[in-house]
Write a protein that holds these residues in place. Structure first.
Motif, PDB file in Angstrom:
ATOM      1  N   GLU A  13       0.858  -1.294   0.075  1.00 20.69           N
ATOM      2  CA  GLU A  13       0.106   0.110  -0.123  1.00 20.69           C
ATOM      3  C   GLU A  13       0.647   1.164   0.255  1.00 20.69           C
ATOM      4  N   LEU A  14       0.454   2.318  -0.779  1.00 23.75           N
ATOM      5  CA  LEU A  14       1.120   3.766  -0.459  1.00 23.75           C
ATOM      6  C   LEU A  14       0.812   4.397   0.668  1.00 23.75           C
ATOM      7  N   PRO A  15       1.473   5.035   1.319  1.00 21.52           N
ATOM      8  CA  PRO A  15       1.489   5.499   2.796  1.00 21.52           C
ATOM      9  C   PRO A  15       0.217   5.986   3.359  1.00 21.52           C
ATOM     10  N   LEU A  16      -0.777   6.755   2.419  1.00 19.07           N
ATOM     11  CA  LEU A  16      -1.942   7.378   2.940  1.00 19.07           C
ATOM     12  C   LEU A  16      -3.114   6.540   2.209  1.00 19.07           C
ATOM     13  N   ALA A  17      -2.999   5.188   1.935  1.00 23.06           N
ATOM     14  CA  ALA A  17      -4.095   4.402   1.215  1.00 23.06           C
ATOM     15  C   ALA A  17      -4.993   4.220   2.157  1.00 23.06           C
ATOM     16  N   ARG A  18      -5.170   4.456   3.176  1.00 26.59           N
ATOM     17  CA  ARG A  18      -6.481   4.325   4.213  1.00 26.59           C
ATOM     18  C   ARG A  18      -7.011   5.599   4.629  1.00 26.59           C
ATOM     19  N   VAL A  19      -6.348   6.800   3.850  1.00 27.83           N
ATOM     20  CA  VAL A  19      -6.981   8.176   4.395  1.00 27.83           C
ATOM     21  C   VAL A  19      -7.796   8.612   3.371  1.00 27.83           C
ATOM     22  N   SER A  20      -9.040   9.135   3.753  1.00 23.83           N
ATOM     23  CA  SER A  20      -9.916   9.505   2.840  1.00 23.83           C
ATOM     24  C   SER A  20     -10.208  11.166   2.845  1.00 23.83           C
ATOM     25  N   VAL A  21     -10.279  11.871   1.807  1.00 22.74           N
ATOM     26  CA  VAL A  21      -9.843  13.434   1.916  1.00 22.74           C
ATOM     27  C   VAL A  21     -11.072  13.843   1.010  1.00 22.74           C
ATOM     28  N   ILE A  22     -11.907  14.996   1.761  1.00 22.74           N
ATOM     29  CA  ILE A  22     -12.654  15.832   1.046  1.00 22.74           C
ATOM     30  C   ILE A  22     -12.171  17.133   0.583  1.00 22.74           C
ATOM     31  N   GLU A  23     -12.091  17.530  -0.891  1.00 19.58           N
ATOM     32  CA  GLU A  23     -11.369  18.757  -1.183  1.00 19.58           C
ATOM     33  C   GLU A  23     -12.563  19.648  -1.530  1.00 19.58           C
ATOM     34  N   MET A  24     -12.631  20.883  -0.918  1.00 16.67           N
ATOM     35  CA  MET A  24     -13.500  21.856  -1.501  1.00 16.67           C
ATOM     36  C   MET A  24     -12.813  23.117  -1.514  1.00 16.67           C
ATOM     37  N   SER A  25     -12.646  23.423  -2.923  1.00 12.23           N
ATOM     38  CA  SER A  25     -12.000  24.426  -3.475  1.00 12.23           C
ATOM     39  C   SER A  25     -12.821  25.204  -4.396  1.00 12.23           C
ATOM     40  N   ASP A  26     -12.254  26.492  -4.482  1.00 10.26           N
ATOM     41  CA  ASP A  26     -13.199  27.309  -5.474  1.00 10.26           C
ATOM     42  C   ASP A  26     -12.129  28.499  -6.037  1.00 10.26           C
ATOM     43  N   GLU A  27     -12.494  29.117  -7.236  1.00  7.58           N
ATOM     44  CA  GLU A  27     -11.788  30.095  -7.597  1.00  7.58           C
ATOM     45  C   GLU A  27     -10.479  29.823  -8.362  1.00  7.58           C
ATOM     46  N   TYR A  28      -9.382  30.804  -7.943  1.00  3.23           N
ATOM     47  CA  TYR A  28      -8.207  30.700  -8.767  1.00  3.23           C
ATOM     48  C   TYR A  28      -7.134  30.171  -7.721  1.00  3.23           C
ATOM     49  N   HIS A  29      -7.476  29.983  -6.614  1.00  2.00           N
ATOM     50  CA  HIS A  29      -6.551  29.369  -5.629  1.00  2.00           C
ATOM     51  C   HIS A  29      -6.269  28.011  -5.954  1.00  2.00           C
ATOM     52  N   LEU A  70      -1.700  14.325  -1.892  1.00  2.00           N
ATOM     53  CA  LEU A  70      -2.378  13.307  -1.227  1.00  2.00           C
ATOM     54  C   LEU A  70      -2.807  12.302  -1.915  1.00  2.00           C
ATOM     55  N   ALA A  71      -3.425  12.360  -3.261  1.00  2.00           N
ATOM     56  CA  ALA A  71      -3.785  11.340  -4.077  1.00  2.00           C
ATOM     57  C   ALA A  71      -2.530  10.328  -4.524  1.00  2.00           C
ATOM     58  N   ASP A  72      -1.538  11.295  -4.909  1.00  2.00           N
ATOM     59  CA  ASP A  72      -0.203  10.392  -5.336  1.00  2.00           C
ATOM     60  C   ASP A  72       0.046   9.653  -4.252  1.00  2.00           C
ATOM     61  N   LEU A  73       0.203   9.849  -3.167  1.00  2.00           N
ATOM     62  CA  LEU A  73       0.684   9.086  -1.894  1.00  2.00           C
ATOM     63  C   LEU A  73      -0.366   8.156  -1.417  1.00  2.00           C
ATOM     64  N   GLY A  74      -1.594   7.997  -2.152  1.00  2.00           N
ATOM     65  CA  GLY A  74      -2.388   6.944  -2.237  1.00  2.00           C
ATOM     66  C   GLY A  74      -3.985   7.394  -1.437  1.00  2.00           C
ATOM     67  N   ALA A  75      -4.064   8.564  -0.810  1.00  2.00           N
ATOM     68  CA  ALA A  75      -5.144   8.873  -0.237  1.00  2.00           C
ATOM     69  C   ALA A  75      -6.402   8.937  -1.365  1.00  2.00           C
ATOM     70  N   GLN A  76      -7.597   8.449  -0.895  1.00  2.00           N
ATOM     71  CA  GLN A  76      -8.765   8.620  -1.686  1.00  2.00           C
ATOM     72  C   GLN A  76      -9.338  10.166  -1.698  1.00  2.00           C
ATOM     73  N   VAL A  77      -9.094  10.785  -2.642  1.00  2.00           N
ATOM     74  CA  VAL A  77      -9.290  12.132  -2.536  1.00  2.00           C
ATOM     75  C   VAL A  77     -10.722  12.450  -3.499  1.00  2.00           C
ATOM     76  N   THR A  78     -11.691  13.075  -2.818  1.00  2.00           N
ATOM     77  CA  THR A  78     -12.857  13.604  -3.434  1.00  2.00           C
ATOM     78  C   THR A  78     -12.984  14.913  -3.677  1.00  2.00           C
ATOM     79  N   LYS A  79     -12.894  15.391  -4.780  1.00  2.00           N
ATOM     80  CA  LYS A  79     -13.004  16.954  -5.116  1.00  2.00           C
ATOM     81  C   LYS A  79     -14.426  17.315  -5.281  1.00  2.00           C
ATOM     82  N   LEU A  80     -14.794  18.611  -4.350  1.00  2.00           N
ATOM     83  CA  LEU A  80     -16.080  19.008  -4.693  1.00  2.00           C
ATOM     84  C   LEU A  80     -16.056  20.251  -5.600  1.00  2.00           C
ATOM     85  N   GLU A  81     -17.091  20.091  -6.721  1.00  2.00           N
ATOM     86  CA  GLU A  81     -16.849  21.543  -7.555  1.00  2.00           C
ATOM     87  C   GLU A  81     -18.317  21.855  -7.592  1.00  2.00           C
ATOM     88  N   ARG A  82     -18.304  23.240  -7.777  1.00  2.00           N
ATOM     89  CA  ARG A  82     -19.879  23.863  -7.886  1.00  2.00           C
ATOM     90  C   ARG A  82     -20.012  24.020  -9.393  1.00  2.00           C
TER      91      ARG A  82
END
Length: 140
Positions: free
Chosen positions: A16-32, A42-54
């Protein structure tokens, strides 16, 4: 012969990658780009990242620099979520249906990353103090 301590075939976690058991919610907006870049790392390190987009304000990188957008989001699950449906613009203390769904998701989430203004998070019911009280396990 010197061998590194990994991979240890006896350990089920060795592959497993180091963060394989980590789940992440990403809430981002605009140009940042800070939240998007962190989510990508975090995804490259194995985390399960869910990006929320409006839907009314999608990630601007999608249209201004598609290659960057694709690179940053290649390992993420992207969901289009109307923050106003999640947090609501209704004044009051009632919990909106979408907000309750996101709260349920945060129950099983390890980390929330965002670059949204603190005032917006408070208005939508996702203020840091409130989330720390509701989800003490959540890294914000």
């Amino acid at each position: 012969e010197v061998r590194p301590p990994w991979p240890n075939e006896a350990s089920p976690l060795s592959a497993e990658l180091p963060l394989a058991r980590v789940s992440v919610i990403e809430m981002s907006d605009e140009y940042h780009i800070s939240a998007a870049a962190l989510g990508s790392m975090l995804a490259d390190l194995g985390a399960q990242v869910t990006k929320l987009e409006r839907p009314q304000r999608p990630d601007p990188w999608k249209r201004t620099c598609k290659t960057l957008y694709d690179d940053l989001n290649s390992k993420k699950l992207t969901q289009v979520v109307n923050y106003t449906g999640v947090g609501g613009v209704t004044v009051g203390t009632s919990v909106q249906a979408g907000q309750a769904a996101l709260y349920r998701t945060l129950t099983d989430t390890t980390m929330l990353i965002t670059n949204l203004p603190l005032q917006a998070l408070d208005m939508w019911g996702f203020g840091v103090a409130k989330l720390r009280t509701m989800f003490p396990h959540l890294v914000i």
